[in-house]
Scaffold this active site. Structure first.
Site, PDB file in Angstrom:
ATOM      1  N   HIS A 149      16.092  17.521  36.224  1.00 41.47           N
ATOM      2  CA  HIS A 149      15.380  17.896  35.618  1.00 41.47           C
ATOM      3  C   HIS A 149      16.666  17.389  34.154  1.00 41.47           C
ATOM      4  O   HIS A 149      16.252  16.724  33.237  1.00 41.47           O
ATOM      5  CB  HIS A 149      14.674  19.146  34.783  1.00 41.47           C
ATOM      6  CG  HIS A 149      14.888  19.539  34.061  1.00 41.47           C
ATOM      7  ND1 HIS A 149      13.904  19.595  33.024  1.00 41.47           N
ATOM      8  CD2 HIS A 149      15.461  20.392  33.265  1.00 41.47           C
ATOM      9  CE1 HIS A 149      14.119  20.242  31.853  1.00 41.47           C
ATOM     10  NE2 HIS A 149      14.760  21.105  32.495  1.00 41.47           N
ATOM     11  N   ASP A 188      19.967  -7.644  11.644  1.00 43.43           N
ATOM     12  CA  ASP A 188      19.368  -6.753  12.980  1.00 43.43           C
ATOM     13  C   ASP A 188      20.852  -6.260  13.591  1.00 43.43           C
ATOM     14  O   ASP A 188      21.841  -5.971  12.427  1.00 43.43           O
ATOM     15  CB  ASP A 188      19.538  -8.276  13.534  1.00 43.43           C
ATOM     16  CG  ASP A 188      18.548  -7.893  15.329  1.00 43.43           C
ATOM     17  OD1 ASP A 188      19.070  -6.527  15.559  1.00 43.43           O
ATOM     18  OD2 ASP A 188      16.986  -8.560  15.213  1.00 43.43           O
ATOM     19  N   TRP A 208      23.228  18.966  37.621  1.00 48.44           N
ATOM     20  CA  TRP A 208      23.488  18.127  37.059  1.00 48.44           C
ATOM     21  C   TRP A 208      25.539  17.856  36.273  1.00 48.44           C
ATOM     22  O   TRP A 208      26.167  16.703  35.594  1.00 48.44           O
ATOM     23  CB  TRP A 208      23.123  17.549  35.336  1.00 48.44           C
ATOM     24  CG  TRP A 208      24.247  18.708  34.572  1.00 48.44           C
ATOM     25  CD1 TRP A 208      24.009  20.117  33.906  1.00 48.44           C
ATOM     26  CD2 TRP A 208      24.729  18.050  33.387  1.00 48.44           C
ATOM     27  NE1 TRP A 208      24.098  20.224  33.001  1.00 48.44           N
ATOM     28  CE2 TRP A 208      25.382  18.822  32.595  1.00 48.44           C
ATOM     29  CE3 TRP A 208      25.066  16.970  32.696  1.00 48.44           C
ATOM     30  CZ2 TRP A 208      25.618  19.048  31.266  1.00 48.44           C
ATOM     31  CZ3 TRP A 208      25.516  16.651  31.609  1.00 48.44           C
ATOM     32  CH2 TRP A 208      26.300  17.389  31.198  1.00 48.44           C
ATOM     33  N   SER A 248      25.502   1.376  29.529  1.00 43.00           N
ATOM     34  CA  SER A 248      24.554   1.404  29.500  1.00 43.00           C
ATOM     35  C   SER A 248      24.504   2.113  28.255  1.00 43.00           C
ATOM     36  O   SER A 248      24.433   1.705  26.472  1.00 43.00           O
ATOM     37  CB  SER A 248      23.086   1.810  29.720  1.00 43.00           C
ATOM     38  OG  SER A 248      21.829   2.187  27.994  1.00 43.00           O
ATOM     39  N   SER A 249      25.699   3.278  28.076  1.00 41.76           N
ATOM     40  CA  SER A 249      25.452   3.742  26.529  1.00 41.76           C
ATOM     41  C   SER A 249      26.974   3.249  25.923  1.00 41.76           C
ATOM     42  O   SER A 249      26.773   3.179  24.593  1.00 41.76           O
ATOM     43  CB  SER A 249      25.850   5.214  26.985  1.00 41.76           C
ATOM     44  OG  SER A 249      24.943   6.257  27.345  1.00 41.76           O
ATOM     45  N   HIS A 283      32.070  18.489  27.312  1.00 36.39           N
ATOM     46  CA  HIS A 283      31.962  19.135  25.637  1.00 36.39           C
ATOM     47  C   HIS A 283      31.314  18.382  24.866  1.00 36.39           C
ATOM     48  O   HIS A 283      30.004  18.039  23.731  1.00 36.39           O
ATOM     49  CB  HIS A 283      33.368  20.171  25.603  1.00 36.39           C
ATOM     50  CG  HIS A 283      32.594  20.985  24.781  1.00 36.39           C
ATOM     51  ND1 HIS A 283      31.867  21.818  24.506  1.00 36.39           N
ATOM     52  CD2 HIS A 283      32.540  20.859  23.036  1.00 36.39           C
ATOM     53  CE1 HIS A 283      31.167  22.324  23.523  1.00 36.39           C
ATOM     54  NE2 HIS A 283      31.317  22.152  22.703  1.00 36.39           N
ATOM     55  N   GLU A 319      29.760  15.339  25.053  1.00 34.06           N
ATOM     56  CA  GLU A 319      28.333  15.125  25.837  1.00 34.06           C
ATOM     57  C   GLU A 319      27.333  15.666  24.764  1.00 34.06           C
ATOM     58  O   GLU A 319      26.392  15.139  24.195  1.00 34.06           O
ATOM     59  CB  GLU A 319      28.488  14.605  27.257  1.00 34.06           C
ATOM     60  CG  GLU A 319      26.631  14.806  27.288  1.00 34.06           C
ATOM     61  CD  GLU A 319      26.252  13.160  27.435  1.00 34.06           C
ATOM     62  OE1 GLU A 319      27.156  12.507  27.041  1.00 34.06           O
ATOM     63  OE2 GLU A 319      24.536  13.700  27.397  1.00 34.06           O
ATOM     64  N   TYR A 323      28.328  17.187  21.882  1.00 34.62           N
ATOM     65  CA  TYR A 323      27.798  16.747  20.082  1.00 34.62           C
ATOM     66  C   TYR A 323      27.457  15.372  20.693  1.00 34.62           C
ATOM     67  O   TYR A 323      26.851  15.197  18.923  1.00 34.62           O
ATOM     68  CB  TYR A 323      29.133  16.062  19.485  1.00 34.62           C
ATOM     69  CG  TYR A 323      29.872  18.557  19.683  1.00 34.62           C
ATOM     70  CD1 TYR A 323      29.175  19.060  18.719  1.00 34.62           C
ATOM     71  CD2 TYR A 323      30.389  18.752  20.788  1.00 34.62           C
ATOM     72  CE1 TYR A 323      29.668  20.364  18.658  1.00 34.62           C
ATOM     73  CE2 TYR A 323      30.261  20.445  20.187  1.00 34.62           C
ATOM     74  CZ  TYR A 323      30.387  20.785  19.344  1.00 34.62           C
ATOM     75  OH  TYR A 323      30.513  22.365  19.596  1.00 34.62           O
ATOM     76  N   SER A 346      19.987  16.016   7.746  1.00 35.25           N
ATOM     77  CA  SER A 346      20.494  15.790   6.127  1.00 35.25           C
ATOM     78  C   SER A 346      19.822  14.677   5.953  1.00 35.25           C
ATOM     79  O   SER A 346      20.352  14.408   3.988  1.00 35.25           O
ATOM     80  CB  SER A 346      22.376  15.344   6.264  1.00 35.25           C
ATOM     81  OG  SER A 346      22.383  16.125   6.978  1.00 35.25           O
ATOM     82  N   HIS A 406      36.356  26.172  28.000  1.00 33.33           N
ATOM     83  CA  HIS A 406      35.677  27.632  27.557  1.00 33.33           C
ATOM     84  C   HIS A 406      34.569  27.326  28.660  1.00 33.33           C
ATOM     85  O   HIS A 406      33.534  28.303  28.772  1.00 33.33           O
ATOM     86  CB  HIS A 406      34.600  27.625  25.963  1.00 33.33           C
ATOM     87  CG  HIS A 406      34.107  26.424  25.714  1.00 33.33           C
ATOM     88  ND1 HIS A 406      33.908  26.043  24.795  1.00 33.33           N
ATOM     89  CD2 HIS A 406      33.048  25.538  26.148  1.00 33.33           C
ATOM     90  CE1 HIS A 406      33.029  24.801  24.370  1.00 33.33           C
ATOM     91  NE2 HIS A 406      32.114  24.951  24.932  1.00 33.33           N
ATOM     92  N   HIS A 407      33.898  25.992  29.288  1.00 33.45           N
ATOM     93  CA  HIS A 407      32.896  25.917  30.432  1.00 33.45           C
ATOM     94  C   HIS A 407      33.475  26.153  31.226  1.00 33.45           C
ATOM     95  O   HIS A 407      32.113  26.805  32.648  1.00 33.45           O
ATOM     96  CB  HIS A 407      32.721  24.617  30.426  1.00 33.45           C
ATOM     97  CG  HIS A 407      31.635  23.850  28.975  1.00 33.45           C
ATOM     98  ND1 HIS A 407      30.289  24.661  28.953  1.00 33.45           N
ATOM     99  CD2 HIS A 407      32.503  22.701  28.065  1.00 33.45           C
ATOM    100  CE1 HIS A 407      29.961  23.439  28.111  1.00 33.45           C
ATOM    101  NE2 HIS A 407      30.938  23.127  27.606  1.00 33.45           N
ATOM    102  N   THR A 435      30.539  23.434  11.357  1.00 32.31           N
ATOM    103  CA  THR A 435      29.454  23.991  12.008  1.00 32.31           C
ATOM    104  C   THR A 435      28.669  24.858   9.893  1.00 32.31           C
ATOM    105  O   THR A 435      27.108  24.935  10.169  1.00 32.31           O
ATOM    106  CB  THR A 435      28.958  24.200  13.438  1.00 32.31           C
ATOM    107  OG1 THR A 435      29.584  24.089  14.256  1.00 32.31           O
ATOM    108  CG2 THR A 435      27.263  24.668  13.492  1.00 32.31           C
ATOM    109  N   LYS A 458      28.130  22.613   7.040  1.00 27.14           N
ATOM    110  CA  LYS A 458      26.767  22.202   7.529  1.00 27.14           C
ATOM    111  C   LYS A 458      25.649  23.182   6.894  1.00 27.14           C
ATOM    112  O   LYS A 458      24.832  22.507   6.413  1.00 27.14           O
ATOM    113  CB  LYS A 458      26.288  21.610   8.716  1.00 27.14           C
ATOM    114  CG  LYS A 458      27.886  20.351   8.754  1.00 27.14           C
ATOM    115  CD  LYS A 458      27.150  19.760  10.434  1.00 27.14           C
ATOM    116  CE  LYS A 458      26.508  18.644   9.379  1.00 27.14           C
ATOM    117  NZ  LYS A 458      27.374  17.876   9.317  1.00 27.14           N
ATOM    118  N   ARG A 482      21.802  31.624  37.399  1.00 27.13           N
ATOM    119  CA  ARG A 482      20.198  30.605  37.031  1.00 27.13           C
ATOM    120  C   ARG A 482      20.585  29.644  38.256  1.00 27.13           C
ATOM    121  O   ARG A 482      21.012  30.230  39.658  1.00 27.13           O
ATOM    122  CB  ARG A 482      21.875  29.964  35.837  1.00 27.13           C
ATOM    123  CG  ARG A 482      22.489  29.198  36.416  1.00 27.13           C
ATOM    124  CD  ARG A 482      23.403  28.713  35.073  1.00 27.13           C
ATOM    125  NE  ARG A 482      23.096  27.588  35.010  1.00 27.13           N
ATOM    126  CZ  ARG A 482      23.989  26.408  33.983  1.00 27.13           C
ATOM    127  NH1 ARG A 482      25.272  26.810  34.063  1.00 27.13           N
ATOM    128  NH2 ARG A 482      23.074  25.269  33.862  1.00 27.13           N
TER     129      ARG A 482
END
Lengths: 535, 49
Positions: A79, A108, A144, A171-172, A255, A257, A259, A270, A304-305, A330, A333, A452
């Site tokens: 998932h 293009d 994951w 690809s990315s 991390h 990722e 963002y 915006s 922090h993870h 943040t 914003k 979890r």
């Protein structure tokens, strides 16, 4: 003379527009490739969503109901991989393909063949990944995050996981190179960096993040591959390796990722809030600097993870404080979006509704993130449903709602038809109500100590799990409206002019709806750019 | 191609210069990505000694 030549060339191009399957398989057109990315992302959203429904079905009641624990773990792992790499990232790339050339005044993308290649890698990557459900041992089930040594014990699906991750990464990276090169080299004369729409800015910064971190993930999984098959011990303690090192490398990717998944949503919000407030964006330059600061800070907060793996006090303090610093840009914003609406002439069409829900609900996800940044508190929250609630608030009403807001904002431009506004408003309200019924109780479950990634739980958690599962089924069902609304709009509807929304600014709204096969065959004039850049 | 269409409004020299810029920046970012990939692996090999 020049304009004549451009017109002739464009006309000539229209005459030779490929038809049938060749138009899609061999496509080098940014809009066609964008459409393919969006269809792919939507398909993956429903496959990943299907896995989520099965997870919530198993968790409807305590006790093992339908699946064995190994398959349940495969469901949670797949998932996440499908939603992150298959739905959200390709969804953003699809929007980038559609909108960036139109918004910067280019015909293009700079590298059209590379664009085709980046897209067509994805169906192969995900066919490989999803087909791992059918090999002996089942699909990857180690989460994951693919932490060794657990993930090194994966069965026959291990090389499928590693190879598909490599393909998604390639690809990315290719897509990101295309975005940067297009923005830096293909802007119309007069489209200076500080005249660019916020969506282009956020995507430019996202693309830099992608180039910096996707190779790091690729490096980490390559080392896992050699650990598994070639006897190296990068992450195997028995051979002198360090499994915790994998976590450091993974989160150095992971991390930023987060963002990568959320910054384009900032760009879209915006664009939408000023349009439906009929006011210029408050603090355009501050918004650009805030996004850049968030991107910079994303590189220095990764640990922090993993506070609970054990690290020196100084490191804990550093990562805690640097994480809290992210609240500053943040906050800039969020306050700027609010200030944009202040005394504006607001109207609440579906894109604005989704943008407002984003603003409220993403902020909830941000606040629970601040709670998780506090080291002693994190020791309690780690690996509980509180974390699950936090990142789903960031990614569902954050990234997914941002994407839906973008689709509802630009869909009339893409098709030339206005969609069914009433049905889209229903889609909004059902999604917003059910997303909260689904994820808000998970905060309570986490604070009460429910871990979890488990298929069974103690009876004390039964009530909120029931509520959460019912919210999940409601949310899943209400998403079926989304492709239906799009399909109906593509087939027909009230015709619209160049500007679908009266308050909309930007070069894309200067083009006809739907736009021609190639967007700006002659660069827009400075006056047109200045009119579009009225932020 | 679209690039050819828009190029009609640019001089041949400008067109060539843009193509060169596009190619050069694409290669630069490709090399950067490759350096990150290999760099992290080398870093860990060195750290493991």
């Amino acid at each position: 003379m020049a304009e004549h030549l451009a017109h002739d060339a464009a006309h000539d191009d229209h005459d030779h527009k490929p038809h049938g399957w060749r138009r899609w398989v061999y496509s080098t057109n940014h809009k066609d490739i964008g459409t393919m990315y969006l269809i792919f992302a939507c398909t993956m959203f429903f496959i990943g969503g299907g896995a989520a429904m099965l997870i919530r079905l198993e968790l409807l009641k305590p006790g093992l109901q339908y699946f064995d624990p190994q398959f349940f773990n495969s469901l949670t792992t797949m998932h996440a991989l499908i939603m992150i790499f298959g739905a959200i990232m390709p969804g953003w790339t699809g929007l980038a393909n559609w909108m960036i050339p139109m918004q910067v005044g280019a015909p293009d993308m700079a590298l059209p063949r590379l664009n085709n290649f980046s897209f067509w890698i994805l169906p192969f990557a995900f066919t490989l990944l999803i087909s791992s459900f059918f090999v002996p041992g089942g699909a990857p089930a180690g989460g994951w995050t693919m932490y060794p040594p657990l993930t090194l014990q994966t069965g026959a699906s291990f090389p499928m996981l590693i190879f598909s991750i490599h393909m998604m990464g390639a690809s990315s990276i290719l897509g990101a190179i295309n975005v940067i090169v297009t923005i830096m080299n293909m802007r119309a004369p007069g489209m200076t960096l500080l005249r660019m729409p916020l969506f282009v800015w956020t995507w430019l910064i996202t693309a830099y993040l992608l180039i910096a971190v996707m190779p790091v993930l690729a490096g980490a999984v390559t080392m896992m591959l050699t650990d598994h098959y070639f006897g190296t011990t990068f992450f195997t303690a028995a051979g002198g390796g360090d499994p915790v090192m994998f976590q450091h490398i993974f989160w150095f990717f992971g991390h930023p990722e987060v963002y990568i998944l959320i910054l384009p949503a900032f760009g879209i919000v915006s664009e939408i809030i000023p349009t439906f407030s009929r006011k210029p964006l408050f603090g355009y330059e501050a918004m650009v600097y805030a996004v850049a600061s968030i991107a910079f800070l994303s590189f220095i907060v990764w640990a922090h993870h993993m506070f609970t793996v054990g690290m020196p006090l100084a490191a804990q303090l550093f990562f805690m404080l640097s994480t809290m610093l992210i609240a500053v840009p943040t906050g800039v914003k969020v306050f700027n979006w609010t200030a944009t609406m202040w005394k504006g002439s607001l109207s609440f069409e579906p894109p604005m509704l989704f943008a407002l829900a984003f603003l409220f609900l993403f902020t909830i996800g941000g606040f629970s993130g601040l709670m998780l940044a506090i080291v002693p508190a994190d020791y309690q929250y780690q690996d509980t449903y509180f974390v699950v609630a936090h990142f789903h608030y960031v990614l569902v009403p954050g990234a997914i709602f941002g994407m839906m807001a973008g689709v509802y904002y630009w869909l009339p431009k893409w098709t030339g038809n206005m969609y069914d506004l009433k049905l889209a408003t229903w889609h909004f309200w059902l999604s917003t109500i059910f997303v909260n019924v689904l994820f808000f109780p998970q905060h309570f479950l986490g604070l009460a100590g429910m871990p979890r990634r488990i298929p069974d739980y103690a009876v004390q958690f039964a009530d909120w799990n029931l509520v959460s599962s019912l919210g999940g089924f409601g949310f899943g069902l209400s998403q079926l409206l989304f492709p239906y609304i799009i399909w109906k709009c593509v087939r027909g509807g009230v015709r619209i002019g160049n500007r679908a929304w009266e308050g909309a600014h930007g070069l894309e709204w200067e083009l006809p709806s739907p736009p021609p096969f190639h967007s700006w065959t002659a660069p827009p004039s400075d006056a047109v750019i200045a009119r579009g850049a009225a932020h | 191609m679209a690039t050819e269409a828009v190029s009609a409004t640019l001089s041949a020299t400008a067109q060539q210069a843009r193509r060169r810029r596009v190619r050069r920046s694409a290669l630069l970012f490709g090399a950067l990505a490759a350096a990150f990939y290999l760099g992290f692996i080398v870093l860990i090999v060195i750290r493991g000694r």
